[in-house]
Design an enzyme around this catalytic site. Structure first.
Site, short mmCIF file in Angstrom:
data_model
loop_
_atom_site.label_atom_id
_atom_site.label_comp_id
_atom_site.label_asym_id
_atom_site.label_seq_id
_atom_site.Cartn_x
_atom_site.Cartn_y
_atom_site.Cartn_z
N VAL A 57 0.85 -1.20 0.00
CA VAL A 57 0.00 0.00 0.00
C VAL A 57 0.88 1.25 0.00
O VAL A 57 1.72 1.46 0.89
CB VAL A 57 -0.95 0.01 1.22
N LYS A 58 0.66 2.07 -1.02
CA LYS A 58 1.47 3.28 -1.18
C LYS A 58 0.75 4.45 -0.52
O LYS A 58 -0.41 4.75 -0.84
CB LYS A 58 1.66 3.54 -2.68
N VAL A 59 1.46 5.12 0.39
CA VAL A 59 0.86 6.17 1.23
C VAL A 59 1.69 7.45 1.11
O VAL A 59 2.92 7.38 1.23
CB VAL A 59 0.86 5.69 2.72
#
Ligand code: E4P
Length: 218
Positions: free
Chosen positions: A86-88
């Protein structure tokens, strides 16, 4: 050093995978839009399609900017496929979300990192990967490679396990320089990987070998 390709283009991902040196893929909303992938369902399906081509990690970016919705989106993305990371974004709620995901065992990639302080925060929050954008720093006359070196030093000082994912790579020399510094991962266009292959003396040498073989065997 892991090689990721920075694209949502399935043909390019397949080409890099077939070369046998690909360890993963990074995407972002701009790369998705460039391929004409719009609408939540299509975007989620595209992530699964990418996962089915590569063996490694596939970064999928949340578009929410508040903690609750980042968590909701991130959990949905993580459930899509075991290869999803998951890219945050590096914003305050993003740091909280990184910590939340880390505590839950969901892997993360902290994106849009432009300073050593941001990278330190991402590591403290337990990010799996941190993505310093070196090309975008170079674009504004700031030394992007120096940022990679500073993060390497800081992480090594304290044994942070967060992997440095050198992002916004523009060309082959960026890849080589990041390898010298000790970036754990690089993500760039297919051309930055293909460029590693090229040397005129290789081509000249091969042509000569084949010519001499023909002479001796005709
Ligand atoms: C990283 O994950 C980003 O997708 C990317 O490397 C951004 O690169 P750009 O500056 O070429 O858009």
């Amino acid at each position: 050093m892991k090689f990721f390709i920075d694209t949502a283009n399935l043909d390019q991902i397949k080409e890099a995978q077939e070369l046998g040196v690909l360890d993963g893929v990074t995407t972002n909303p701009s790369l998705m839009a460039k391929e004409g992938i719009t609408g939540k369902d299509n975007i989620l399906k595209h992530y699964v399609d990418i996962c089915n081509i590569v063996d490694g990690d596939v970064s999928a970016e949340v578009v929410a900017t508040d903690f609750d919705n980042m968590v909701k989106e991130g959990e949905e993305l993580a459930e899509l496929h075991e290869q999803i990371v998951v890219k945050v974004p590096m914003i305050k709620d993003g740091v909280k979300a990184l910590k939340y995901f880390s505590d839950k065992g969901i892997r993360t990639n902290c994106t849009l990192v432009f300073s050593p302080g941001q990278a330190l925060l991402a590591a403290k929050a337990g990010a799996t990967y941190v993505s310093p954008f070196l090309g975008r720093l170079d674009d504004i006359s700031t030394d992007g490679l120096n940022l990679i070196s500073e993060i390497r030093l800081i992480y090594d000082n304290y044994g942070f396990e967060t992997q440095i994912l050198a992002a916004s790579i523009r060309h082959t020399m960026h890849v080589i320089d990041c390898a010298k510094i000790g970036a754990d991962v690089m993500t760039g266009p297919l051309s930055s990987i293909d460029g590693l292959l090229k040397h005129p003396l290789t081509d000249i040498g091969l042509a000569k070998f084949l010519e001499d073989y023909k002479k001796g065997n005709s």
